[in-house]
Design a protein around this motif. Structure first.
Motif, PDB file in Angstrom:
ATOM      1  N   CYS A 210       0.873  -1.068   0.139  1.00 10.01           N
ATOM      2  CA  CYS A 210      -0.011   0.008   0.113  1.00 10.01           C
ATOM      3  C   CYS A 210       0.980   1.385   0.058  1.00 10.01           C
ATOM      4  CB  CYS A 210      -0.757   0.073   1.144  1.00 10.01           C
ATOM      5  SG  CYS A 210      -1.801   1.348   1.413  1.00 10.01           S
ATOM      6  N   LEU A 211       1.966   1.275   0.824  1.00  5.55           N
ATOM      7  CA  LEU A 211       2.679   2.452   0.701  1.00  5.55           C
ATOM      8  C   LEU A 211       3.420   2.299  -0.617  1.00  5.55           C
ATOM      9  CD1 LEU A 211       4.357   1.949   4.458  1.00  5.55           C
ATOM     10  CD2 LEU A 211       2.544   3.837   3.747  1.00  5.55           C
ATOM     11  N   ALA A 212       4.064   1.604  -1.034  1.00  5.01           N
ATOM     12  CA  ALA A 212       4.586   1.459  -2.260  1.00  5.01           C
ATOM     13  C   ALA A 212       3.724   2.025  -3.504  1.00  5.01           C
ATOM     14  CB  ALA A 212       5.141   0.033  -2.634  1.00  5.01           C
ATOM     15  N   ASP A 213       2.617   1.804  -3.259  1.00  2.00           N
ATOM     16  CA  ASP A 213       1.564   2.416  -4.434  1.00  2.00           C
ATOM     17  C   ASP A 213       1.502   3.938  -4.354  1.00  2.00           C
ATOM     18  OD1 ASP A 213       1.194  -0.084  -5.204  1.00  2.00           O
ATOM     19  OD2 ASP A 213      -0.827  -0.256  -4.351  1.00  2.00           O
ATOM     20  N   GLN A 214       1.804   4.387  -3.266  1.00  2.00           N
ATOM     21  CA  GLN A 214       1.774   6.007  -2.765  1.00  2.00           C
ATOM     22  C   GLN A 214       3.569   6.426  -2.919  1.00  2.00           C
ATOM     23  OE1 GLN A 214      -0.849   7.537  -2.451  1.00  2.00           O
ATOM     24  NE2 GLN A 214      -2.051   5.775  -2.817  1.00  2.00           N
ATOM     25  N   GLY A 215       4.276   5.629  -3.311  1.00  4.41           N
ATOM     26  CA  GLY A 215       5.675   6.210  -3.487  1.00  4.41           C
ATOM     27  C   GLY A 215       6.451   6.494  -2.356  1.00  4.41           C
ATOM     28  N   VAL A 216       5.904   5.492  -1.244  1.00  6.57           N
ATOM     29  CA  VAL A 216       6.609   5.579  -0.018  1.00  6.57           C
ATOM     30  C   VAL A 216       7.279   4.229   0.364  1.00  6.57           C
ATOM     31  CG1 VAL A 216       6.155   5.837   2.626  1.00  6.57           C
ATOM     32  CG2 VAL A 216       5.009   7.246   0.751  1.00  6.57           C
ATOM     33  N   THR A 217       8.352   4.059   0.942  1.00  2.00           N
ATOM     34  CA  THR A 217       9.081   2.895   1.018  1.00  2.00           C
ATOM     35  C   THR A 217       9.215   2.510   2.514  1.00  2.00           C
ATOM     36  OG1 THR A 217      10.588   3.355  -0.691  1.00  2.00           O
ATOM     37  CG2 THR A 217      11.437   1.606   0.913  1.00  2.00           C
ATOM     38  N   PHE A 218       8.529   1.394   2.761  1.00  2.00           N
ATOM     39  CA  PHE A 218       8.644   0.937   4.054  1.00  2.00           C
ATOM     40  C   PHE A 218      10.102   0.491   4.436  1.00  2.00           C
ATOM     41  CE2 PHE A 218       7.527  -2.834   7.259  1.00  2.00           C
ATOM     42  CZ  PHE A 218       7.382  -1.878   8.041  1.00  2.00           C
ATOM     43  N   GLN A 219      10.445   0.804   5.762  1.00  2.86           N
ATOM     44  CA  GLN A 219      11.852   0.586   6.138  1.00  2.86           C
ATOM     45  C   GLN A 219      11.900  -0.476   7.232  1.00  2.86           C
ATOM     46  OE1 GLN A 219      13.011   4.435   6.966  1.00  2.86           O
ATOM     47  NE2 GLN A 219      13.445   4.769   4.907  1.00  2.86           N
ATOM     48  N   GLY A 220      10.576  -0.961   7.601  1.00  3.62           N
ATOM     49  CA  GLY A 220      10.608  -2.313   8.518  1.00  3.62           C
ATOM     50  C   GLY A 220      10.197  -1.719   9.826  1.00  3.62           C
ATOM     51  N   PHE A 221      10.025  -2.753  10.526  1.00  5.33           N
ATOM     52  CA  PHE A 221       9.558  -2.666  12.129  1.00  5.33           C
ATOM     53  C   PHE A 221      10.720  -2.731  12.955  1.00  5.33           C
ATOM     54  CE2 PHE A 221       5.527  -3.964  10.285  1.00  5.33           C
ATOM     55  CZ  PHE A 221       4.730  -3.159  10.929  1.00  5.33           C
ATOM     56  N   ASP A 222      10.576  -1.892  14.260  1.00  6.22           N
ATOM     57  CA  ASP A 222      11.643  -2.362  15.244  1.00  6.22           C
ATOM     58  C   ASP A 222      11.274  -3.442  16.177  1.00  6.22           C
ATOM     59  OD1 ASP A 222      10.466  -0.852  17.175  1.00  6.22           O
ATOM     60  OD2 ASP A 222      11.234   0.852  16.459  1.00  6.22           O
ATOM     61  N   PRO A 223      12.072  -3.917  17.222  1.00  8.93           N
ATOM     62  CA  PRO A 223      11.489  -4.857  18.243  1.00  8.93           C
ATOM     63  C   PRO A 223      10.390  -4.344  18.853  1.00  8.93           C
ATOM     64  CG  PRO A 223      13.791  -5.168  17.947  1.00  8.93           C
ATOM     65  CD  PRO A 223      13.363  -3.674  17.361  1.00  8.93           C
ATOM     66  N   GLY A 224      10.061  -3.066  19.389  1.00 11.98           N
ATOM     67  CA  GLY A 224       9.023  -2.427  20.119  1.00 11.98           C
ATOM     68  C   GLY A 224       7.891  -2.050  19.396  1.00 11.98           C
ATOM     69  N   GLY A 225       7.850  -2.186  18.091  1.00 15.54           N
ATOM     70  CA  GLY A 225       6.626  -2.042  17.187  1.00 15.54           C
ATOM     71  C   GLY A 225       6.762  -0.693  16.434  1.00 15.54           C
ATOM     72  N   GLY A 226       7.775   0.148  16.644  1.00 12.85           N
ATOM     73  CA  GLY A 226       7.837   1.309  15.713  1.00 12.85           C
ATOM     74  C   GLY A 226       8.333   0.711  14.529  1.00 12.85           C
ATOM     75  N   PHE A 227       8.129   1.792  13.411  1.00 11.62           N
ATOM     76  CA  PHE A 227       8.717   1.408  11.992  1.00 11.62           C
ATOM     77  C   PHE A 227       9.090   2.559  11.390  1.00 11.62           C
ATOM     78  CE2 PHE A 227       3.979   1.966  12.095  1.00 11.62           C
ATOM     79  CZ  PHE A 227       3.913   2.995  11.100  1.00 11.62           C
ATOM     80  N   GLY A 228       9.814   2.475  10.336  1.00 11.38           N
ATOM     81  CA  GLY A 228      10.308   3.595   9.545  1.00 11.38           C
ATOM     82  C   GLY A 228       9.674   3.801   8.049  1.00 11.38           C
ATOM     83  N   THR A 229       9.604   4.626   7.512  1.00 10.28           N
ATOM     84  CA  THR A 229       9.226   4.849   6.154  1.00 10.28           C
ATOM     85  C   THR A 229       9.894   5.981   5.368  1.00 10.28           C
ATOM     86  OG1 THR A 229       7.522   6.321   6.177  1.00 10.28           O
ATOM     87  CG2 THR A 229       6.993   4.195   6.626  1.00 10.28           C
ATOM     88  N   SER A 230      10.074   6.018   4.123  1.00  5.65           N
ATOM     89  CA  SER A 230      10.706   7.272   3.610  1.00  5.65           C
ATOM     90  C   SER A 230       9.458   8.194   3.439  1.00  5.65           C
ATOM     91  CB  SER A 230      10.896   6.895   1.911  1.00  5.65           C
ATOM     92  OG  SER A 230       9.766   6.774   1.586  1.00  5.65           O
ATOM     93  N   ASN A 231       9.799   9.510   3.135  1.00  6.13           N
ATOM     94  CA  ASN A 231       8.615  10.328   3.154  1.00  6.13           C
ATOM     95  C   ASN A 231       8.063  10.351   1.637  1.00  6.13           C
ATOM     96  OD1 ASN A 231       9.446  11.979   5.285  1.00  6.13           O
ATOM     97  ND2 ASN A 231      11.148  12.923   4.275  1.00  6.13           N
ATOM     98  N   ALA A 232       6.897  10.778   1.639  1.00  7.91           N
ATOM     99  CA  ALA A 232       6.152  10.768   0.421  1.00  7.91           C
ATOM    100  C   ALA A 232       6.811  11.712  -0.576  1.00  7.91           C
ATOM    101  CB  ALA A 232       4.672  11.473   0.765  1.00  7.91           C
ATOM    102  N   PRO A 233       6.733  11.323  -1.947  1.00  6.89           N
ATOM    103  CA  PRO A 233       7.237  11.986  -2.907  1.00  6.89           C
ATOM    104  C   PRO A 233       6.617  13.291  -3.252  1.00  6.89           C
ATOM    105  CG  PRO A 233       6.051  10.264  -3.901  1.00  6.89           C
ATOM    106  CD  PRO A 233       6.117   9.944  -2.384  1.00  6.89           C
ATOM    107  N   ASN A 234       7.321  14.156  -3.791  1.00  5.01           N
ATOM    108  CA  ASN A 234       6.589  15.392  -4.321  1.00  5.01           C
ATOM    109  C   ASN A 234       5.863  16.174  -3.176  1.00  5.01           C
ATOM    110  OD1 ASN A 234       7.486  14.971  -6.898  1.00  5.01           O
ATOM    111  ND2 ASN A 234       5.642  13.302  -7.108  1.00  5.01           N
ATOM    112  N   GLY A 235       6.348  16.134  -2.068  1.00  3.85           N
ATOM    113  CA  GLY A 235       5.703  16.863  -1.129  1.00  3.85           C
ATOM    114  C   GLY A 235       4.491  16.178  -0.436  1.00  3.85           C
ATOM    115  N   GLY A 236       4.253  15.009  -0.986  1.00  2.00           N
ATOM    116  CA  GLY A 236       3.086  14.478  -0.369  1.00  2.00           C
ATOM    117  C   GLY A 236       2.904  14.360   1.079  1.00  2.00           C
TER     118      GLY A 236
END
Length: 227
Positions: A110-136
């Motif tokens: 779902c994130l990839a369809d919007q141009g956002v890259t999922f960067q994975g979960f950390d052990p505590g449940g947090g997660f990272g992504t790239s920012n949305a492209p084109n100021g999204g």
């Protein structure tokens, strides 16, 4: 009403951290200040996603009878789930590793369809992504994908059960963790912890460095199960 874990994000680096919005309000408060400070240290101030309300329970049909430490959470999330996939995962009162992996795949897609890259979960449940492209609007995209993929409910319950499998009182296990780390007195109580959440812990940046680190650690992994 129990609430799912809610991501916090920093637009500068796309880091997200989910917060426990269950009925255990004392923990939620310290997680908020600790997570906000931790994310700010990455280079930007954190802000909270808006919670996405679930549907009227009547729209989901009969709610299964759940048992076990998280019966109330499963019943609440099942009632508010808006997809057959989420209800199918939750109906047996378990979230398996395979089910979590499928949810993660849906969230990533779902994130990839919007141009956002999922960067994975950390052990505590947090997660990272790239920012949305084109100021999204990264926050909106993450919220929408979190809900459509089941990350909000499935991810929350998976994290709850990994972090605190017996659903012990959050204030108690968190203050016990702080005692073990030596940052509060041995007789420090759950009541004092709750008071500190709305008192001295609220000004997180003014706390000693060792206490800041302990609050972040004990909020995400109070029982030391995620190392």
């Amino acid at each position: 009403m129990l609430q799912p874990e809610v991501p916090l994000f920093t637009p500068k680096n796309g880091t997200h951290m989910k917060l426990d919005r269950s009925a255990r309000a004392a923990l939620a408060a310290v997680v908020l200040v600790a997570a906000t400070a931790a994310l700010a240290a990455c280079g930007a101030a954190a802000s909270s996603h808006s919670e996405i309300p679930g549907p009227n329970p009547a729209s989901t049909g009969a709610i299964p009878t759940f048992d076990g430490p998280y019966a109330a959470e499963f019943a609440d999330f099942y009632a508010r789930a808006s997809s057959d996939f989420v209800r199918e995962v939750l109906k047996d009162g378990l979230v398996t590793d395979a089910e979590f992996a499928e949810m993660t795949a849906r969230f990533t897609s779902c994130l990839a369809d919007q141009g956002v890259t999922f960067q994975g979960f950390d052990p505590g449940g947090g997660f990272g992504t790239s920012n949305a492209p084109n100021g999204g609007d990264t926050e909106t995209i993450v919220n929408e994908c979190s809900h459509s993929s089941g990350q909000d409910f499935i991810g929350a319950l998976y994290s709850f059960m990994k972090r605190n499998p017996d659903n012990l009182d959050s204030a108690t296990i968190t203050k016990d963790c702080l005692i073990r780390k030596g940052v509060v007195p041995p007789d420090y109580s759950a009541e004092e912890f709750a008071q500190d959440n709305t008192g001295r812990f609220a000004d997180f940046g003014s706390l000693p460095n060792d206490l800041q680190k302990a609050l972040v650690s004990c909020s995400s992994d109070p029982l030391g199960l995620l190392d």
